[in-house]
Design a protein around this motif. Structure first.
Motif, PDB file in Angstrom:
ATOM      1  N   GLN A  10      -5.839   1.008   6.723  1.00 17.28           N
ATOM      2  CA  GLN A  10      -6.446   0.384   5.543  1.00 17.28           C
ATOM      3  C   GLN A  10      -5.853  -0.997   5.261  1.00 17.28           C
ATOM      4  N   ALA A  11      -4.757  -1.319   5.921  1.00 15.03           N
ATOM      5  CA  ALA A  11      -4.073  -2.588   5.662  1.00 15.03           C
ATOM      6  C   ALA A  11      -4.902  -3.772   6.143  1.00 15.03           C
ATOM      7  N   LEU A  28       3.236   5.245  -9.722  1.00 11.00           N
ATOM      8  CA  LEU A  28       2.494   4.262  -8.925  1.00 11.00           C
ATOM      9  C   LEU A  28       1.298   3.702  -9.697  1.00 11.00           C
ATOM     10  N   LYS A  29       0.601   4.555 -10.424  1.00 10.00           N
ATOM     11  CA  LYS A  29      -0.540   4.083 -11.218  1.00 10.00           C
ATOM     12  C   LYS A  29      -0.088   3.113 -12.306  1.00 10.00           C
ATOM     13  N   LYS A  30       1.046   3.382 -12.893  1.00  5.55           N
ATOM     14  CA  LYS A  30       1.589   2.487 -13.909  1.00  5.55           C
ATOM     15  C   LYS A  30       1.925   1.128 -13.310  1.00  5.55           C
ATOM     16  N   ILE A  71       0.847  -1.189   0.000  1.00  5.23           N
ATOM     17  CA  ILE A  71       0.000   0.000   0.000  1.00  5.23           C
ATOM     18  C   ILE A  71       0.888   1.246   0.000  1.00  5.23           C
ATOM     19  N   PHE A  72       0.728   2.054  -1.021  1.00  5.05           N
ATOM     20  CA  PHE A  72       1.426   3.337  -1.089  1.00  5.05           C
ATOM     21  C   PHE A  72       0.417   4.448  -0.814  1.00  5.05           C
ATOM     22  N   SER A 132      -1.733  -6.426  -9.227  1.00  8.10           N
ATOM     23  CA  SER A 132      -2.939  -6.292  -8.400  1.00  8.10           C
ATOM     24  C   SER A 132      -2.630  -6.239  -6.911  1.00  8.10           C
ATOM     25  N   GLY A 133      -1.400  -6.575  -6.544  1.00 13.38           N
ATOM     26  CA  GLY A 133      -1.013  -6.520  -5.140  1.00 13.38           C
ATOM     27  C   GLY A 133      -0.640  -5.130  -4.666  1.00 13.38           C
ATOM     28  N   VAL A 134      -0.595  -4.184  -5.591  1.00 14.65           N
ATOM     29  CA  VAL A 134      -0.241  -2.805  -5.254  1.00 14.65           C
ATOM     30  C   VAL A 134      -1.511  -1.974  -5.117  1.00 14.65           C
ATOM     31  N   LYS A 135      -1.658  -1.301  -3.998  1.00 18.62           N
ATOM     32  CA  LYS A 135      -2.806  -0.438  -3.722  1.00 18.62           C
ATOM     33  C   LYS A 135      -2.292   0.993  -3.533  1.00 18.62           C
ATOM     34  N   ILE A 136      -3.040   1.947  -4.034  1.00 16.90           N
ATOM     35  CA  ILE A 136      -2.615   3.350  -3.954  1.00 16.90           C
ATOM     36  C   ILE A 136      -3.688   4.184  -3.277  1.00 16.90           C
TER      37      ILE A 136
END
Length: 211
Positions: free
Chosen positions: A83-84, A52-54, A38-39, A60-64
Motif C-alpha cells: 500500500q506504500a 493510532l486513530k488519535k 503507515i501502521f 495527515s501523514g499517518v495512515k492506518i
C-alpha cells in the motif's frame, strides 16, 4: 521532493506506538524528504488502534490499516508494504527494538544507488537463549537454501520502489520476505547495529509463533 514510506506492523503495542511515531516524525523533520507513516494493526486487543486513530486525526501523514483478524506476522506486513506510495519503503517494527536512528544511514546508502539496505544485528540485548535459537535458524536456513541468506537480518531496512514492484509481481500468498529479498538478487548494502532491549511491553513473537 522524494517520498519515503515508513511501514510499521503492530499488535498490542499500546506502550510503544506513540513513542515510535514521535521518534520517526522528529527524525524526518531534519531530513530533506517528505514521508508517510503507515501502521498496519493485526487486530490488537489493547488500545493500539485507539492511539493510532488519535494520532492520525492530527497528522495527515499517518495512515492506518486495521486488519479484520490477526493474519500473522508474515502476511500482514507484506500487505502494508504493497500500500506504500513512496520512492523507497522502510519496514520497521513497533517495539522500538528497530532503532529509528538507523533511517538516516539507510537513506544515505539508498542515495548511493543501493536498492536494498539491510539492518543486520551484530549483538542483541534479548534473552540469550532466544538469540541463540535465532542464530541456529539462520545457520540451518543458509545450509538448506540455494542462495546465501543474510544472517541476523529480520527485515528491518529500506527497499526501493523497484523492489516493491517486483515483490508484487511474484504474487506469493505466504511470502518469506527475507528470503525473497535475497532471491530477487539486487545488490544490497548492510547497516550493522546492536539490537536494544524493548523498552516496554513483552514480545508477541514467542518461540511457537516464530516456529
Amino acid at each position: 521532493m522524494k517520498l519515503i514510506s515508513v511501514v510499521t506492523p503492530c499488535y498490542n503495542e499500546e506502550d510503544n506506538i506513540e513513542e515510535l511515531y514521535k521518534q520517526v516524525k522528529a527524525l524526518f523533520k531534519e531530513l530533506p524528504y517528505s514521508y508517510e507513516h503507515i501502521f498496519i494493526d493485526n487486530a490488537s486487543e489493547d488500545r493500539t488502534v485507539a492511539i493510532l486513530k488519535k494520532i492520525a486525526a492530527t497528522d495527515s501523514g499517518v495512515k492506518i490499516i486495521v486488519n479484520s483478524r490477526n493474519f500473522g506476522h508474515i502476511r500482514s506486513p507484506i500487505h502494508a508494504l504493497f500500500q506504500a506510495k513512496g520512492d523507497a519503503v522502510i519496514l520497521m517494527a513497533a517495539d522500538l527494538e528497530d532503532p529509528p536512528s538507523l533511517i538516516t544511514s539507510f537513506l544515505k546508502k539508498w542515495e548511493e544507488g543501493f536498492k536494498v539496505v539491510k539492518a543486520v544485528k551484530i549483538s542483541s540485548a534479548e534473552n540469550p537463549i532466544m538469540y541463540g535459537i535465532r542464530k541456529l535458524f539462520y545457520y540451518v536456513m543458509s545450509q538448506l537454501s540455494e542462495i546465501e541468506l543474510t544472517r541476523n537480518y529480520h527485515g528491518y531496512g529500506l527497499y526501493d520502489r523497484v523492489i516493491i514492484n517486483v515483490l508484487k509481481e511474484m504474487g506469493d500468498p505466504y511470502p518469506y520476505f527475507r528470503g525473497l529479498i535475497t532471491e530477487i538478487g539486487f545488490e544490497h548494502a548492510i547497516v550493522n547495529y546492536p539490537k536494544p532491549v524493548r523498552p516496554r511491553g513483552i514480545t508477541k513473537n514467542n518461540f511457537y509463533s516464530l516456529y
